[in-house]
Structure formats: structure tokens, C-alpha cells
Design a protein around this motif. Structure first.
Motif: not given
Length: 51
Positions: A24-30, A32-38, A43-48
């Protein structure tokens, strides 16, 4: 075969009656889940996570 239909109760469109996991969420490889609000919107989950 392992898996089942329990993920349907989370309103997920699972591909078969033998589905055993859902990413449901990923910070792995290519994938990457992107944060949609807040405050981290766009930003991507991996970056945060790494920040």
C-alpha cells in the motif's frame, strides 16, 4: 497455495482469491509512494523517511 480474500475487507481490488499481500506504500526501488497532502505534499515517502 497461501493467501486468501481477507484483503477485500479493506476495499482493495485484489487480483484473485489467493492474494497474500498488498503493498500500500513503498519506499523501495522505483516504486516510490508520493505524499498527496499535508506538510510533505509532493515528496516521496523515501525522501521523507531519509530526511
Amino acid at each position: 497455495m497461501w493467501g486468501g480474500t481477507n484483503l477485500k475487507k479493506f476495499n482493495l481490488a485484489i487480483p484473485s482469491d489467493n492474494t497474500g499481500e498488498a503493498w500500500l506504500a513503498s519506499a523501495y526501488g522505483d516504486d516510490l509512494s508520493q505524499i498527496v497532502n499535508g506538510p510533505y505534499q509532493g515528496q516521496t515517502l523515501k525522501h521523507v523517511w531519509n530526511d
